[in-house]
Design a protein around this motif. Structure first.
Motif, PDB file in Angstrom:
ATOM      1  N   ILE A 173       0.912  -1.212  -0.027  1.00 49.42           N
ATOM      2  CA  ILE A 173       0.010   0.132   0.098  1.00 49.42           C
ATOM      3  C   ILE A 173       0.998   1.364   0.026  1.00 49.42           C
ATOM      4  N   LYS A 174       0.284   2.178  -0.502  1.00 50.15           N
ATOM      5  CA  LYS A 174       0.846   3.615  -0.559  1.00 50.15           C
ATOM      6  C   LYS A 174      -0.270   4.687  -0.181  1.00 50.15           C
ATOM      7  N   ILE A 175      -0.057   5.357   0.748  1.00 49.02           N
ATOM      8  CA  ILE A 175      -0.950   6.343   1.182  1.00 49.02           C
ATOM      9  C   ILE A 175      -0.549   7.838   0.852  1.00 49.02           C
TER      10      ILE A 175
ATOM     11  N   PHE B   9      -1.170  11.691   2.175  1.00 50.35           N
ATOM     12  CA  PHE B   9      -1.490  12.518   3.531  1.00 50.35           C
ATOM     13  C   PHE B   9      -1.800  13.949   2.977  1.00 50.35           C
TER      14      PHE B   9
ATOM     15  N   ALA C 107       4.242   5.141   9.378  1.00 47.78           N
ATOM     16  CA  ALA C 107       4.650   4.598   8.255  1.00 47.78           C
ATOM     17  C   ALA C 107       6.043   3.895   8.141  1.00 47.78           C
TER      18      ALA C 107
ATOM     19  N   VAL D 141       4.451   6.928   2.205  1.00 51.92           N
ATOM     20  CA  VAL D 141       3.632   8.004   2.084  1.00 51.92           C
ATOM     21  C   VAL D 141       3.972   9.099   1.547  1.00 51.92           C
TER      22      VAL D 141
ATOM     23  N   LEU E 207      -1.718   5.625  -5.489  1.00 52.82           N
ATOM     24  CA  LEU E 207      -2.102   5.501  -4.013  1.00 52.82           C
ATOM     25  C   LEU E 207      -3.421   4.562  -3.865  1.00 52.82           C
ATOM     26  N   ASN E 208      -3.112   3.991  -2.623  1.00 53.22           N
ATOM     27  CA  ASN E 208      -4.452   2.979  -2.214  1.00 53.22           C
ATOM     28  C   ASN E 208      -5.428   3.648  -1.095  1.00 53.22           C
ATOM     29  N   TYR E 209      -4.523   4.504  -0.376  1.00 53.00           N
ATOM     30  CA  TYR E 209      -5.442   5.228   0.706  1.00 53.00           C
ATOM     31  C   TYR E 209      -5.264   6.900   0.930  1.00 53.00           C
TER      32      TYR E 209
ATOM     33  N   ILE F 262      -5.582   9.719   3.646  1.00 52.66           N
ATOM     34  CA  ILE F 262      -5.766  10.274   4.957  1.00 52.66           C
ATOM     35  C   ILE F 262      -5.677  11.925   4.853  1.00 52.66           C
TER      36      ILE F 262
ATOM     37  N   VAL G 173      -2.576   5.873   9.835  1.00 51.02           N
ATOM     38  CA  VAL G 173      -1.730   4.874   9.027  1.00 51.02           C
ATOM     39  C   VAL G 173      -1.805   3.404   9.404  1.00 51.02           C
TER      40      VAL G 173
ATOM     41  N   ALA H  59      -5.064   2.233   8.067  1.00 49.77           N
ATOM     42  CA  ALA H  59      -4.997   1.844   6.433  1.00 49.77           C
ATOM     43  C   ALA H  59      -4.151   0.487   6.296  1.00 49.77           C
TER      44      ALA H  59
END
Ligand code: T6T
Length: 328
Positions: free
Chosen positions: A29-31, A33, A53, A60, A86-88, A90, A284, A287
């Motif tokens: 996963i890659k977030i 922010f 992270a 991130v 990106l998967n998530y 925040i 995080v 996620a």
């Protein structure tokens, strides 16, 4: 092999496979922010995001809007969606209604959303009007407003005129604070009259000008509630500039170093520290947990407060909640 050991072996193998699956999901996963604005509160939140992270080995991508508002946050969000990796996301939505559409576009593009500090709709992601975010992780701001009201009422002896300086309408965080503050004053302190809020649009100088104007108009003003970093700092400096430090009591939401300094000088009576590090860290973790297949994450997490005054500010257990950003 006896039957039980075969079964155990199968269970272990299954668990290992599941574990490997979870670890893969997590590693992949890659977030994104995307907080509200550049300020010490979100800088500390970023520290929480980065710490989690690092611990979880997640990448991130952070982009912090230079100023507060839907007009600034939406194009940054759109560019995060357009990256395609990106998967998530925040994020702290800068408007509880206007950011619904832009964030729904993220969900439609396959990105899951977690809101921190501010929420969408009424914040009830189970049965409220907006249900798509995984969770809201942040303060109970209505309660924070109540705590602020009781602190200010006590500081002014339960009577007089007080004034609220805030940032923007339709932002869940400051709106909750105003609501809780007014509710307590109306119910518990009939001898206190509340003025405002004025909205400073996250501009400290504007907050100072607005507070100065109220101080001029209302020579008997007894107290000010600054609902966030910019409001409290602007309000505090207006009180100091008018030579009224210690006469007009200030309650500051957000534990910046500036608010603590003003408390040391007797200008600010009470500082309400939120827990932005926790918000960022947990978001995080949420996620990662979601990616690993966890299905029972709470849809709302209240992170609590540290209530700081001159009696406890030196206590390390309390002082640790002052917003400290290394090198700033
Ligand atoms: O008070 C915080 C945050 O909780 C609010 O939503 C916006 O303002 C701050 O970031 C402080 O400037």
């Amino acid at each position: 092999m006896r039957k039980t050991s075969v079964t155990s072996a199968l269970i272990v193998a299954g668990a290992l496979a599941l574990g490997a699956q979870a670890a893969n999901a997590q590693a992949k996963i890659k977030i994104g922010f995307l907080p509200g604005v550049v300020d010490p509160f979100y800088q500390v939140m970023q520290l929480g995001v980065e710490a989690a992270a690092k611990n979880l080995g997640i990448e991130v991508v952070t982009q912090i809007p230079p100023t507060w508002g839907v007009d600034v946050q939406t194009p940054i969000l759109d560019s995060m969606i357009a990256r395609g990796d990106l998967n998530y996301i925040i994020t702290a939505p800068t408007d509880k209604d206007q950011m619904v559409g832009p964030l729904k576009a993220a969900v439609d593009a396959g990105i899951k959303v977690i809101t921190v500090d501010t929420f969408l709709g009424d914040g009830d992601y189970v049965s409220g009007p907006v249900k798509f975010p995984i969770s809201y992780i942040g303060s109970d701001n209505v309660e924070g407003g109540r705590i602020s009201a009781r602190g200010l009422a006590k500081a002014i002896g339960g009577k007089g005129i007080v004034y609220i300086n805030s940032t923007n309408p339709n932002v869940s965080s400051v709106e909750g604070r105003e609501q809780g503050f007014k509710e307590v004053m109306a119910k518990e302190y009939p001898d206190i009259k509340v003025l405002g809020p004025d909205y400073n649009l996250d501009d400290m100088n504007k907050a100072a000008q607005q507070t100065a104007a109220v101080l001029q108009r209302e020579p008997n003003l007894a107290g000010v509630f600054g609902t966030n970093v910019f409001s409290a700092q602007g309000a505090g400096s207006a009180v100091v500039n008018a030579g009224l430090g210690g006469h007009v009591q200030v309650v500051a939401y957000d534990a910046t170093k500036a608010a603590i300094e003003q408390m040391d000088k007797g200008v600010v009576t009470l500082v309400l520290a939120q827990k932005p590090f926790d918000m960022g860290y947990m978001a995080v973790q949420f996620a990662a947990a979601d990616a690993a297949g966890v299905t029972s994450l709470p849809r709302r997490v209240e992170t609590g407060f540290a209530i700081i005054d001159k009696n406890n500010v030196k206590d390390p257990a309390v002082a640790r909640f002052i917003y400290q950003v290394p090198g700033k």
